[in-house]
Design an enzyme around this catalytic site. Structure first.
Site, PDB file in Angstrom:
ATOM      1  CG  ASP A   8      -1.685   1.228   1.421  1.00 32.06           C
ATOM      2  OD1 ASP A   8      -2.350   1.639   0.454  1.00 32.06           O
ATOM      3  OD2 ASP A   8      -1.635   1.834   2.517  1.00 32.06           O
ATOM      4  CG  ASP A  10      -1.673   7.595   0.506  1.00 34.24           C
ATOM      5  OD1 ASP A  10      -1.187   8.735   0.499  1.00 34.24           O
ATOM      6  OD2 ASP A  10      -2.233   7.091  -0.488  1.00 34.24           O
ATOM      7  CB  ILE A  46     -11.983   4.807   2.534  1.00 31.72           C
ATOM      8  CG1 ILE A  46     -11.982   3.911   3.784  1.00 31.72           C
ATOM      9  CG2 ILE A  46     -13.370   4.939   1.953  1.00 31.72           C
ATOM     10  CD1 ILE A  46     -12.485   2.523   3.585  1.00 31.72           C
ATOM     11  NE  ARG A  48      -9.544  12.198  -4.870  1.00 34.21           N
ATOM     12  CZ  ARG A  48      -9.051  12.337  -6.101  1.00 34.21           C
ATOM     13  NH1 ARG A  48      -9.719  13.048  -7.005  1.00 34.21           N
ATOM     14  NH2 ARG A  48      -7.903  11.784  -6.443  1.00 34.21           N
ATOM     15  CB  SER A 115      -3.881   7.346  -3.708  1.00 28.13           C
ATOM     16  OG  SER A 115      -3.651   8.651  -4.189  1.00 28.13           O
TER      17      SER A 115
END
Ligand code: G6P
Ligand code: MG
Length: 218
Positions: A8, A10, A46, A48, A115
């Protein structure tokens, strides 16, 4: 045998929590919607639009789909401004050393992130072109906890779920990895995950390579 590690972005490779928080906070203030760090925590991993829906649960008025699109765009403009200042120094402790160690051992590395700013962030931290595969929010229609983003990364790598390990900081991401049939290392905010295969507070002073070699022996 684990042959690939899907990271992942972020909260695992780079610290962007504060930038997401600041951008959502400003939008929420402008719209007079209550928002705090606890709500921000629930947005980890999650997408945007799904994040916006969670924030709008506390709003007094109803928002039309077109207005919601505009709000999401406003948040993203604020966020994109903030991430212009990211540099390789914003990589999280232990991220770069683990990537380099895995690559040197012939383990393939990929990114699996919700993202849509993944390309921009990788470029800011100096990792454009570094990964064997990148799957991000632009490639998927279902956000974590749906396994889609990890399955896209896996297919691009040409691996099977059993050959992939996911590294995640979000509970939604831990669930996504398990739903994809992959093993998962929970870090940071997911260090208390009950579902992850294994957890560690941070990648600093932890060798993913050594751990997967032990897993493969077991
Ligand atoms: C990551 C973050 C989430 C963010 C999502 C979408 O998963 O943990 O907090 O909402 O990406 O990011 P984006 O850059 O597309 O708005
Ligand atoms: Mg994350």
């Amino acid at each position: 045998m684990i042959e690939a590690v899907i990271f992942d972005l972020d909260g695992v490779l780079v610290s962007t929590d504060e930038q997401h928080y600041q951008a959502w906070k400003r939008l929420a203030r402008e719209e007079e919607i209550p928002f705090d760090r606890a709500v921000n925590e629930s947005l980890r991993g999650i997408s945007r639009m799904a994040s916006l829906d969670i924030i709008l649960e506390k709003a007094e008025r109803q928002y039309e789909p077109a207005t919601k699109k505009e709000l999401a765009k406003r948040k993203n403009n604020l966020y994109v401004q903030l991430i212009q200042r990211l540099t390789p120094a914003d990589m999280l402790p232990g991220a770069m050393s683990n990537l380099a160690e895995l690559k040197a051992a012939g383990i393939r590395v990929a990114v699996g992130s919700s993202s849509r700013n993944t390309g921009e962030i990788l470029s800011r931290i100096g990792l454009s072109g570094y990964f064997d595969a990148v799957a991000d929010g632009n490639d998927i229609t279902h956000s974590k906890p749906d396994p889609e983003v990890f399955l896209v990364a896996m297919n691009r790598l040409g691996q099977t779920p059993e050959q992939c390990l996911v590294v995640e900081d979000a509970e939604a991401g831990v669930e996504a990895a398990l739903a994809a049939g992959m093993r998962v290392l929970g870090v940071g905010a997911a260090a208390s995950s009950k579902k992850a295969t294994h957890t560690v507070a941070s990648l600093a002073h932890f060798s993913i390579l050594q751990w997967i070699q032990e897993l493969d022996k077991a």
